[in-house]
Design a protein around this motif. Structure first.
Motif, mmCIF file in Angstrom:
data_model
loop_
_atom_site.group_PDB
_atom_site.id
_atom_site.type_symbol
_atom_site.label_atom_id
_atom_site.label_comp_id
_atom_site.label_asym_id
_atom_site.label_seq_id
_atom_site.Cartn_x
_atom_site.Cartn_y
_atom_site.Cartn_z
ATOM 1 N N ASP B 97 0.834 -1.197 0.000
ATOM 2 C CA ASP B 97 0.000 0.000 0.000
ATOM 3 C C ASP B 97 0.876 1.258 0.000
ATOM 4 O OD1 ASP B 97 0.823 0.512 2.576
ATOM 5 O OD2 ASP B 97 -1.062 -0.082 3.517
ATOM 6 N N VAL B 98 0.228 2.433 -0.008
ATOM 7 C CA VAL B 98 0.938 3.703 -0.174
ATOM 8 C C VAL B 98 1.940 3.918 0.968
ATOM 9 C CG1 VAL B 98 0.644 6.210 -0.225
ATOM 10 C CG2 VAL B 98 -0.904 4.751 -1.531
ATOM 11 N N THR B 99 1.475 3.754 2.208
ATOM 12 C CA THR B 99 2.356 3.971 3.358
ATOM 13 C C THR B 99 3.569 3.050 3.294
ATOM 14 O OG1 THR B 99 0.421 4.514 4.665
ATOM 15 C CG2 THR B 99 2.441 4.078 5.872
ATOM 16 N N ALA B 100 3.319 1.778 3.009
ATOM 17 C CA ALA B 100 4.409 0.807 2.978
ATOM 18 C C ALA B 100 5.442 1.177 1.924
ATOM 19 C CB ALA B 100 3.850 -0.591 2.707
ATOM 20 N N ASN B 101 4.968 1.682 0.781
ATOM 21 C CA ASN B 101 5.889 2.097 -0.265
ATOM 22 C C ASN B 101 6.730 3.289 0.168
ATOM 23 O OD1 ASN B 101 6.115 0.937 -3.065
ATOM 24 N ND2 ASN B 101 3.910 0.753 -2.708
ATOM 25 N N ILE B 102 6.071 4.247 0.824
ATOM 26 C CA ILE B 102 6.785 5.455 1.227
ATOM 27 C C ILE B 102 7.888 5.124 2.229
ATOM 28 C CG2 ILE B 102 6.525 7.644 2.494
ATOM 29 C CD1 ILE B 102 3.839 7.996 1.096
ATOM 30 N N PHE B 103 7.606 4.194 3.150
ATOM 31 C CA PHE B 103 8.566 3.906 4.222
ATOM 32 C C PHE B 103 9.376 2.633 3.979
ATOM 33 C CE2 PHE B 103 5.734 6.891 6.269
ATOM 34 C CZ PHE B 103 6.629 7.702 6.938
ATOM 35 N N LEU B 104 9.263 2.079 2.780
ATOM 36 C CA LEU B 104 9.966 0.822 2.498
ATOM 37 C C LEU B 104 11.468 0.957 2.769
ATOM 38 C CD1 LEU B 104 9.418 -2.030 1.408
ATOM 39 C CD2 LEU B 104 10.059 -1.176 -0.850
ATOM 40 N N GLY B 105 11.985 0.093 3.637
ATOM 41 C CA GLY B 105 13.406 0.127 3.968
ATOM 42 C C GLY B 105 13.750 1.139 5.042
ATOM 43 N N ARG B 106 12.794 2.009 5.405
ATOM 44 C CA ARG B 106 13.056 3.024 6.433
ATOM 45 C C ARG B 106 11.906 3.071 7.431
ATOM 46 N NH1 ARG B 106 14.048 7.512 2.079
ATOM 47 N NH2 ARG B 106 12.508 6.156 1.162
ATOM 48 N N GLU B 107 11.348 1.882 7.716
ATOM 49 C CA GLU B 107 10.174 1.815 8.571
ATOM 50 C C GLU B 107 10.469 2.389 9.953
ATOM 51 O OE1 GLU B 107 11.300 -0.606 6.732
ATOM 52 O OE2 GLU B 107 9.669 -1.347 5.480
ATOM 53 N N LEU B 141 -0.762 0.060 -4.361
ATOM 54 C CA LEU B 141 -0.173 0.895 -5.406
ATOM 55 C C LEU B 141 -0.764 0.587 -6.771
ATOM 56 C CD1 LEU B 141 2.028 3.053 -5.012
ATOM 57 C CD2 LEU B 141 3.346 1.626 -6.557
ATOM 58 N N SER B 142 -1.119 -0.698 -6.981
ATOM 59 C CA SER B 142 -1.637 -1.091 -8.298
ATOM 60 C C SER B 142 -2.959 -0.405 -8.617
ATOM 61 C CB SER B 142 -1.796 -2.615 -8.353
ATOM 62 O OG SER B 142 -2.491 -3.066 -7.215
ATOM 63 N N SER B 145 -3.268 5.843 -10.160
ATOM 64 C CA SER B 145 -2.973 6.314 -11.511
ATOM 65 C C SER B 145 -1.493 6.675 -11.608
ATOM 66 C CB SER B 145 -3.814 7.544 -11.826
ATOM 67 O OG SER B 145 -3.290 8.668 -11.143
ATOM 68 N N GLY B 146 -1.038 6.901 -12.832
ATOM 69 C CA GLY B 146 0.366 7.247 -13.057
ATOM 70 C C GLY B 146 0.779 8.494 -12.298
ATOM 71 N N GLY B 147 -0.101 9.498 -12.283
ATOM 72 C CA GLY B 147 0.213 10.749 -11.596
ATOM 73 C C GLY B 147 0.304 10.537 -10.096
ATOM 74 N N GLN B 148 -0.626 9.726 -9.561
ATOM 75 C CA GLN B 148 -0.604 9.449 -8.126
ATOM 76 C C GLN B 148 0.653 8.681 -7.738
ATOM 77 O OE1 GLN B 148 -4.444 7.521 -8.034
ATOM 78 N NE2 GLN B 148 -5.383 9.268 -6.995
ATOM 79 N N ARG B 149 1.093 7.784 -8.637
ATOM 80 C CA ARG B 149 2.323 7.034 -8.350
ATOM 81 C C ARG B 149 3.523 7.966 -8.272
ATOM 82 N NH1 ARG B 149 1.851 1.330 -11.313
ATOM 83 N NH2 ARG B 149 -0.373 1.129 -10.981
ATOM 84 N N GLN B 150 3.565 8.953 -9.194
ATOM 85 C CA GLN B 150 4.639 9.947 -9.119
ATOM 86 C C GLN B 150 4.602 10.618 -7.750
ATOM 87 O OE1 GLN B 150 7.090 11.223 -10.907
ATOM 88 N NE2 GLN B 150 6.874 10.219 -12.900
ATOM 89 N N GLY B 151 3.387 10.917 -7.297
ATOM 90 C CA GLY B 151 3.219 11.552 -5.995
ATOM 91 C C GLY B 151 3.794 10.691 -4.878
ATOM 92 N N VAL B 152 3.492 9.392 -4.946
ATOM 93 C CA VAL B 152 4.006 8.471 -3.918
ATOM 94 C C VAL B 152 5.530 8.412 -3.997
ATOM 95 C CG1 VAL B 152 4.035 6.069 -3.152
ATOM 96 C CG2 VAL B 152 1.889 7.113 -3.882
#
Lengths: 383, 245
Positions: B97-107, B141-142, B145-152
């Motif tokens: 999910d979005v949070t997990a992607n943002i903090f991946l490796g830096r939880e 994440l799947s 949209s493409g724009g939202q992914r850029q945001g993440v």
């Protein structure tokens, strides 16, 4: 019913005042129309008391509003009661090209409608407001130079060809004044002015409750009132217009040497954060706009002015010197109320939706499908 | 009053064998500033980006961060110096999910346990700062949209609070509404006081948000413009070599 349609949202108490009917009659009429699925009510708080907010029930049909500014394109999609369902803003380059911008506007409208889960067929009308005076007879910009490259473009025709819907085009401050007059700070004000203090300055004038456009749509172009007879040449070709003194380029340029900022956004942000130089620039702009406005007020005599546009987000930093400039005239002292626009930075885009709404009313007066129009209009007559 | 640039590039040169990809390029980036690098294919835009991001080592010249010369041997070192890069291919995990992607490796963890609440709150904060339209931080994440992914992807770089962002073709192959999102993200970074190097082919997008435009041609700077007074024609003339800056 027509009153609800005009205002979009209105409380029952306001309905009583607006129609002159008794509260009991209004209450019964609203109840009946809710039962018939024409109106929708919500609880709200009005002047500290509980109130019933009345609006039209969500009908099929969507409106699209397009605001073309000097540096931003804003698109909003709303239901027929002008409740914005989706909106998006796209930064634009300086002197952007009409073809690219209109192409992107059309694509954005379609993408936003699809994002809403609706079908493009549901779109009923499009309203466009531009940062330049528009001649309603031709639907084209009436003064060259203000939005370079857009003068020869039949904006309405280009978009209506792309979207196959009626398109209405007007000046942005005019559209905003219309929106403020129906739903914002100028609501119920007979004679009022909306001032847009943005990359350039303009105004929309409401006289006797109606928008006054003037010949070729030039009314309210206070940015092109001469303030410095020996000043710089303006985009319009005139010398020393208000815009050559308070235009974004000038405001930013005056801070470049000492601060190194390069956009109006920087100036506004730093002014809010307390930078004395930026506050000075915004305050001086307020005084200058106020002085020009005071001249107009002496002849137009409105009772209220509302101020919108990017610079207005500095609130009293801009408004207080404007007010001082107006109040310094004995004729105007205490006679004119000046406050922030009621639609909080959305006056223009809601204005463009209002244009779309009026356009749709022109084409299809009840805003509903023809086979149902008969039934509703009978009810409307009854109520 | 002159501000110290947060990033300076001096006489940067990169050779790949006989190919001179970047030749004696100097420019600087300030805080609250978006500097665009534009140019034809093989003009050296991405090579410069990779050197600033630490992925390539310059043949000659130096890079200064906050006025201090730095030597960066890897993207990790660049990242530690406050230089974040968002590449064309976003390195995100579709199945998280979005949070997990943002903090991946830096939880963030407290007492050895993941602090999910705090991470959700911060994720929300980063996305709001960017003015983005990612409605739900628990969305996979799947679904975005493409724009939202850029945001993440941009929010992910905000975790370590970098001062400089390098964005290589962030609006390529996006729809108009996604482009609008990304341009708003970039303006959001500028508002936050970051410096941004924005690489793009699309002059409309570049002129919409950039403060300065640097035109590269065959690895050299062939013109530098203030976006404020640069017309399409001037920039295009510099890109195509009609004029020499």
């Amino acid at each position: 019913m027509e009153t609800v349609r005009t205002y979009g949202h209105i409380t029952q108490v306001e309905l009583t005042a607006a129609t002159g009917l008794s509260p009991a009659t209004i209450s019964n009429t609203v109840k009946r129309l809710v039962a018939e699925g024409v109106f929708r009510t919500q609880s709200t708080v009005h002047s500290g008391r509980r109130a019933q907010l009345v609006s039209l029930a969500r009908q099929t049909g969507l409106l699209a509003g397009v605001q073309v500014g000097q540096r931003v394109l804003r698109i909003a999609i709303s239901d027929p009661s002008l409740n914005i369902q989706r909106s998006k803003s796209l930064p634009l380059p300086l002197s952007h090209r009409a073809d690219t911008t209109l192409d992107r506007a059309a694509l954005l409208i379609v993408e936003l409608i699809e994002d809403l889960g609706a079908d493009v067929d549901e779109l009923t009308a499009v309203g466009v407001c531009l940062a330049a005076p528009v001649d309603l007879e031709t639907g084209m910009i009436s003064v060259p130079g203000i939005l370079p490259g857009w003068e020869d473009v039949e904006i309405g025709a280009v978009l209506s060809k792309r979207l196959n819907r009626p398109v209405s085009v007007d000046n942005d401050a005019n559209a905003a004044a219309l929106a403020e007059s129906r739903r914002g700070g100028l609501r119920g004000v007979k004679n009022g002015i909306y001032v847009c203090a943005s990359y350039s300055t303009g105004a929309g004038i409401i006289i006797n409750g109606d928008l006054y456009r003037g010949a070729r749509g030039i009314a309210g172009e206070i940015g092109h009132v001469q303030v410095e007879p020996t000043g710089l040449i303006c985009t319009c070709g005139g010398r020393g217009c208000l815009n050559t003194v308070v235009g974004a380029d000038i405001l930013v340029e005056s801070l470049r040497l000492s601060r190194g900022y390069s956009s109006l956004g920087d100036v506004i942000r730093e002014a809010k954060a307390g930078d004395i130089g930026c506050r000075q620039v915004v305050g001086d702009a307020g005084s200058q706009i106020g002085a020009v406005l005071a001249d107009q007020l002496a002849s137009l005599a409105p009772s209220k002015i509302v101020v919108g546009g990017e610079l207005a987000s500095t609130e009293e930093l801009l408004l207080s010197p404007m007010r001082d400039a107006i109040e310094s005239r004995p004729l105007l002292f205490g006679a004119v109320a000046l406050e922030l626009a009621g639609l909080h930075g959305e006056s223009e885009v809601i204005g463009s939706l209002t244009l779309a709404y009026d356009e749709q009313e022109k084409v299809n007066p009840m805003g509903i499908s023809p086979e149902r129009a008969g039934g509703f209009s009978q009810k409307a007559v009854k109520s | 009053m002159t501000r110290t640039p947060i990033l300076q590039v001096e006489n940067l040169t990169k050779n790949f064998g006989a190919v001179q990809a970047v030749n004696d390029v100097s420019f600087s980036v300030h805080d609250h500033e978006i500097v665009a690098l534009v140019g034809d294919n093989a003009a050296g835009k991405s090579t410069i980006a990779q050197m600033v991001a630490g992925a390539l080592v310059p043949t000659a010249g130096r890079i200064l961060v906050g006025g201090q010369p730095v030597a960066m041997a890897s993207p990790r070192e660049a990242f530690a110096l406050g230089i974040a890069t968002v590449y064309q291919e976003l390195a995100l995990c579709e199945n998280l999910d979005v949070t997990a992607n943002i903090f991946l490796g830096r939880e963030i963890s407290t007492n050895g346990l993941l602090d999910v609440k705090e991470m959700d709150r911060l994720a929300r904060e980063f996305l709001d700062q960017l003015g983005g339209r990612v409605p739900d931080v628990h969305a996979q994440l799947s679904e975005l949209s493409g724009g939202q992914r850029q945001g993440v992807a941009i929010a992910r770089t905000l975790v370590s609070d970098p001062s400089i962002f390098v964005m290589d073709e962030p609006t390529a192959s996006l729809s108009v509404s996604q482009t609008a999102d990304v341009l708003n993200y970039i303006e959001g970074l500028r508002e936050m006081g970051k410096g941004v190097i924005f690489i793009s082919h699309n002059l409309t997008d570049v002129r919409a948000v950039a403060d300065r435009i640097i035109v590269l041609r065959h690895g050299r700077i062939n013109g530098e413009f203030r976006a404020h007074d640069a017309s399409y024609e001037q920039v295009i003339a510099a890109i195509t070599g009609l004029v020499h800056g």
